[in-house]
Design an enzyme around this catalytic site. Structure first.
Site, PDB file in Angstrom:
ATOM      1  N   THR A  67      10.731  63.522  60.091  1.00 23.42           N
ATOM      2  CA  THR A  67      11.456  63.628  61.365  1.00 23.42           C
ATOM      3  C   THR A  67      11.977  65.052  61.519  1.00 23.42           C
ATOM      4  O   THR A  67      12.771  65.522  60.698  1.00 23.42           O
ATOM      5  CB  THR A  67      12.601  62.599  61.409  1.00 23.42           C
ATOM      6  N   SER A 120      12.283  53.532  57.902  1.00 21.16           N
ATOM      7  CA  SER A 120      13.229  54.655  57.908  1.00 21.16           C
ATOM      8  C   SER A 120      13.722  54.998  56.501  1.00 21.16           C
ATOM      9  O   SER A 120      13.879  54.123  55.648  1.00 21.16           O
ATOM     10  CB  SER A 120      14.433  54.274  58.780  1.00 21.16           C
TER      11      SER A 120
HETATM   12  C1  LIG Z   1      19.219  52.188  66.108  1.00 18.47           C
HETATM   13  C2  LIG Z   1      18.179  53.244  65.935  1.00 18.47           C
HETATM   14  C3  LIG Z   1      17.996  53.812  64.678  1.00 18.47           C
HETATM   15  C4  LIG Z   1      17.034  54.802  64.501  1.00 18.47           C
HETATM   16  N1  LIG Z   1      16.849  55.315  63.240  1.00 18.47           N
HETATM   17  C5  LIG Z   1      15.887  56.248  63.054  1.00 18.47           C
HETATM   18  C6  LIG Z   1      15.648  56.753  61.744  1.00 18.47           C
HETATM   19  O1  LIG Z   1      16.267  56.352  60.770  1.00 18.47           O
HETATM   20  N2  LIG Z   1      14.671  57.695  61.622  1.00 18.47           N
HETATM   21  C7  LIG Z   1      13.946  58.176  62.679  1.00 18.47           C
HETATM   22  O2  LIG Z   1      13.088  59.039  62.518  1.00 18.47           O
HETATM   23  N3  LIG Z   1      14.161  57.684  63.927  1.00 18.47           N
HETATM   24  C8  LIG Z   1      15.104  56.755  64.126  1.00 18.47           C
HETATM   25  N4  LIG Z   1      15.296  56.252  65.381  1.00 18.47           N
HETATM   26  C9  LIG Z   1      14.424  56.705  66.498  1.00 18.47           C
HETATM   27  C10 LIG Z   1      13.175  55.811  66.606  1.00 18.47           C
HETATM   28  O3  LIG Z   1      12.314  55.987  65.530  1.00 18.47           O
HETATM   29  C11 LIG Z   1      12.384  56.126  67.895  1.00 18.47           C
HETATM   30  O4  LIG Z   1      12.063  57.493  67.918  1.00 18.47           O
HETATM   31  C12 LIG Z   1      13.125  55.757  69.174  1.00 18.47           C
HETATM   32  O5  LIG Z   1      13.897  54.588  68.979  1.00 18.47           O
HETATM   33  C13 LIG Z   1      12.128  55.523  70.301  1.00 18.47           C
HETATM   34  O6  LIG Z   1      12.792  55.319  71.503  1.00 18.47           O
HETATM   35  P1  LIG Z   1      13.116  53.875  72.126  1.00 18.47           P
HETATM   36  O7  LIG Z   1      14.245  53.313  71.321  1.00 18.47           O
HETATM   37  O8  LIG Z   1      13.503  54.193  73.519  1.00 18.47           O
HETATM   38  O9  LIG Z   1      11.869  53.031  72.013  1.00 18.47           O
HETATM   39  C14 LIG Z   1      16.251  55.260  65.587  1.00 18.47           C
HETATM   40  C15 LIG Z   1      16.443  54.668  66.847  1.00 18.47           C
HETATM   41  C16 LIG Z   1      17.383  53.679  67.025  1.00 18.47           C
HETATM   42  C17 LIG Z   1      17.532  53.064  68.384  1.00 18.47           C
END
Ligand SMILES: Cc1cc2nc3c(=O)[nH]c(=O)nc-3n(C[C@H](O)[C@H](O)[C@H](O)COP(=O)(O)O)c2cc1C
Length: 403
Positions: free
Chosen positions: A204, A155
């Site tokens: 993103t 990230s």
């Molecule tokens: C705590 C947390 C932080 C996240 N931070 C980012 C991020 O910095 N950038 C991003 O593109 N997606 C971020 N996401 C989304 C994840 O990349 C991903 O799309 C998502 O967690 C997938 O769903 P799931 O948690 O149900 O597996 C984050 C998700 C969570 C749970």
């Protein structure tokens, strides 16, 4: 209301424990119905990754280890968590038409992405702020991804630099980009990712602005600690912004981002460009036309728009529009090997997981992330055996009812 949730709430209402639970606890249980959160399952908290029977047991161990605000940050969706819940529930609604009498004595889950062969289609999704979940943060995740042989996406708001994570991973990671409104900052982030050898830049596109994460905010209210490590002066604590003056940057989201921005990015780097957050066929087709190299069907794990539409419901139209021209990856709500099998059968080339590995990280650090990856890999191999599909190429829509 989806029937699984209705059934779950009915179960709760009928349960003898319901009368002893306060309303917030009932609400919490309902919000977290991203799996079979039965009362018995919550009663036992695993003490080591080896004890886990499914990824939800890592969730309960993380809940027990982490401060409420940090666990709440992992769990949160937006508003009432409709899209977050739906992401997982929609997998449960897909039925399999399994094949019999196929030799499944050997199962091969390997696949190729951008010319590199991977043993597993499970990708570690970009999730920010991992030192809030374990002191080793992204380094623990990188070491686990290395020992288990998984692709890791890092990230922009990582709490460990891309250089250090690359070293811990032992090979370059893909780098996820939040496009700040200031191009000079974006250029700096691209330079750092390129310098670390990242083969792919994952833009993103589902977050034009910060979202309304009420469940996480509510969890934070229950937390009375003064958590300087993660909250004070946020950008100074995010190493990708070291040496960058963020005072007038306008944050990390860029509401003006459009297809021209994608083209600008395309022209600014030789890295592969991956768009994370596409959920419609027309956007998917446009991405291919604009020269994008891969798509991640994602709604940020239900943390961006509250559409109520699961990513696995968006997946067929995106796969059809792309027509095999570029890889399609999907994330959101994947909690079992059978969920992975269904996504691949619809036509995804690979899947990403977010929360499950964060649960492992929060509960047990590197060993927890390894445990979650092993669990899902084992479940996928088993699901493929029972489906009569010994290779990823054998997973197609013919295995699914109604597709
Ligand atoms: C705590 C947390 C932080 C996240 N931070 C980012 C991020 O910095 N950038 C991003 O593109 N997606 C971020 N996401 C989304 C994840 O990349 C991903 O799309 C998502 O967690 C997938 O769903 P799931 O948690 O149900 O597996 C984050 C998700 C969570 C749970």
């Amino acid at each position: 209301m989806p029937h699984h949730r209705r059934a779950f709430l009915r179960f709760l209402a009928a349960s003898p424990v319901a009368s002893t639970l306060a309303l917030p606890e009932l609400l919490r249980a309902a919000q977290e119905a991203d799996g079979r959160t039965a009362a018995g399952q919550e009663a036992y908290v695993i003490r080591s990754p080896a004890e886990a029977l499914d990824v939800f047991e890592f969730r309960e161990a993380a809940r027990a280890s982490l401060p409420p605000a940090h666990f709440g940050y992992i769990q949160t969706g937006v508003e009432n968590g409709l899209t977050f819940r739906r992401n997982h529930e929609a997998y449960d609604e897909i039925e399999l038409r399994v094949r019999r009498l196929v030799d499944v004595s050997r199962v091969d889950t390997s696949l190729e992405l951008f010319g590199r062969r991977w043993d597993s289609p499970i990708i570690v999704a970009p999730c920010g702020s991992q030192r809030a979940f374990h002191e080793d943060g992204e380094l623990a995740t990188a070491r686990a991804a290395k020992s288990q042989g998984h692709l890791q996406v890092l990230s922009t708001v990582t709490t460990t630099s891309v250089e250090d994570v690359t070293e811990a991973r032992g090979e370059p990671v893909w780098y996820q980009l939040y496009p700040t409104p200031m191009w000079s900052i974006t250029e700096r982030l691209i330079e750092r990712a390129e310098g670390a050898g990242s083969p792919a830049l994952v833009l993103t596109v589902d977050s034009p602005t910060g979202s309304d994460r009420d469940p996480g905010e509510r969890a934070a209210r229950a937390d009375e600690r003064d958590c300087v490590r993660c909250h004070a002066v946020p950008f100074e604590r995010k190493p990708m912004f070291d040496g960058v003056d963020m005072t007038d940057a306008g944050g990390i989201f860029n509401p003006a981002m459009d297809w021209a921005y994608v083209r600008r990015l395309r022209d600014a780097t030789d890295m592969k460009i991956v768009l994370k957050g596409i959920v419609r066929s027309d956007d998917a087709d446009r991405a291919v036309v604009e020269g994008v190299d891969a798509i991640v069907v994602s709604n940020h794990g239900g943390r961006s728009e509250e559409s109520g539409r699961a990513t696995v419901e968006s997946l067929p139209e995106v796969v059809d529009a792309v027509g095999g021209r570029i890889p399609v990856i999907v994330d959101g709500g994947i909690r079992h090997g059978n969920d992975i099998l269904k996504a691949l059968a619809i036509g995804a080339d690979a899947v990403q997981i977010g929360r499950p590995y964060l649960w492992g990280l929060g509960a047990f650090g590197q060993a927890g992330v390894e445990g979650v990856l092993q669990m899902l890999r084992g479940e996928l191999a088993l699901a493929m055996k029972f489906a009569g599909a010994p290779t990823i190429a054998d997973l197609d829509r013919d295995l699914l009812v109604g597709f």
